[in-house]
Design an enzyme around this catalytic site. Structure first.
Site, PDB file in Angstrom:
ATOM      1  CB  VAL A  37      30.068 -36.115  37.573  1.00 46.41           C
ATOM      2  CG1 VAL A  37      29.886 -35.343  38.907  1.00 46.41           C
ATOM      3  CG2 VAL A  37      30.813 -37.352  37.767  1.00 46.41           C
ATOM      4  CB  CYS A  38      27.394 -32.427  38.157  1.00 47.81           C
ATOM      5  SG  CYS A  38      26.730 -30.735  39.032  1.00 47.81           S
ATOM      6  CB  THR A  39      24.018 -30.712  35.018  1.00 45.24           C
ATOM      7  OG1 THR A  39      25.110 -30.028  34.503  1.00 45.24           O
ATOM      8  CG2 THR A  39      23.541 -29.560  36.608  1.00 45.24           C
ATOM      9  CD  GLU A  87      22.771 -36.893  44.876  1.00 43.73           C
ATOM     10  OE1 GLU A  87      23.575 -36.328  45.881  1.00 43.73           O
ATOM     11  OE2 GLU A  87      21.648 -36.972  45.058  1.00 43.73           O
TER      12      GLU A  87
END
Length: 164
Positions: A37-39, A87
């Protein structure tokens, strides 16, 4: 399941840590799902685990995924075979519900959604680059110059290690 959570400073550290990269590569063949998730989709990509897979990441770094062989997507949550990426932070909830449905079925995921009373109604529509003006986006980017530069360097280094 192999799951790598987000956080850009940790992402940079993990992208540049050969022990972390080796660990992810060693665990991936034994994992039913390889997720982030995320970066931290960048961490999976740096380990070569997203080559040829469609993936997403936080808006500030999603454009770096192709440097490491991934197929860039701007969807909130992306599942490509056994790779699932989300994202930003709040996409983690959508990601979690999708994964719960994969593991326990849609009814279980719907139960979880009700228990946590997840029915988002953001008070503003400023949570995605597609919702703001180019001038606002330029201001947001200007606050990230140092971090974005460091992330680009880490992605370029990973691409060289992956012979891309």
């Amino acid at each position: 399941m192999l799951f790598v959570p987000g956080g850009l400073m940790g992402t940079l550290a993990c992208m540049n840590d050969p022990d972390v990269q080796a660990f992810l590569k060693s665990r991936a063949p034994h994992s039913r799902f390889i997720t982030s998730v995320c970066t931290d989709s960048l961490v999976l990509a740096a380990a070569g685990l997203l080559q040829g897979y469609k993936a997403t990441s936080h808006w500030s770094v999603v454009n770096l995924l192709p440097l490491m062989g991934a197929i860039e997507s701007h969807e909130r949550v992306v599942q490509d075979r056994n790779r699932i990426t989300g994202e930003g932070v709040t996409a983690g909830l959508d990601f979690g519900l999708l994964l719960a449905a994969q593991l326990r079925g849609q009814a279980a995921a719907e139960h979880i959604q009700l228990i946590i009373q997840y029915a988002p109604q953001p008070p503003f529509h400023h949570g995605d680059p597609s919702e703001i003006s180019e001038s606002q986006m330029a201001i947001e980017r200007s606050h990230r110059t140092w971090m974005d530069g460091k992330t680009l360097q880490a992605a370029q280094t990973a691409a060289r290690h992956l012979n891309l």
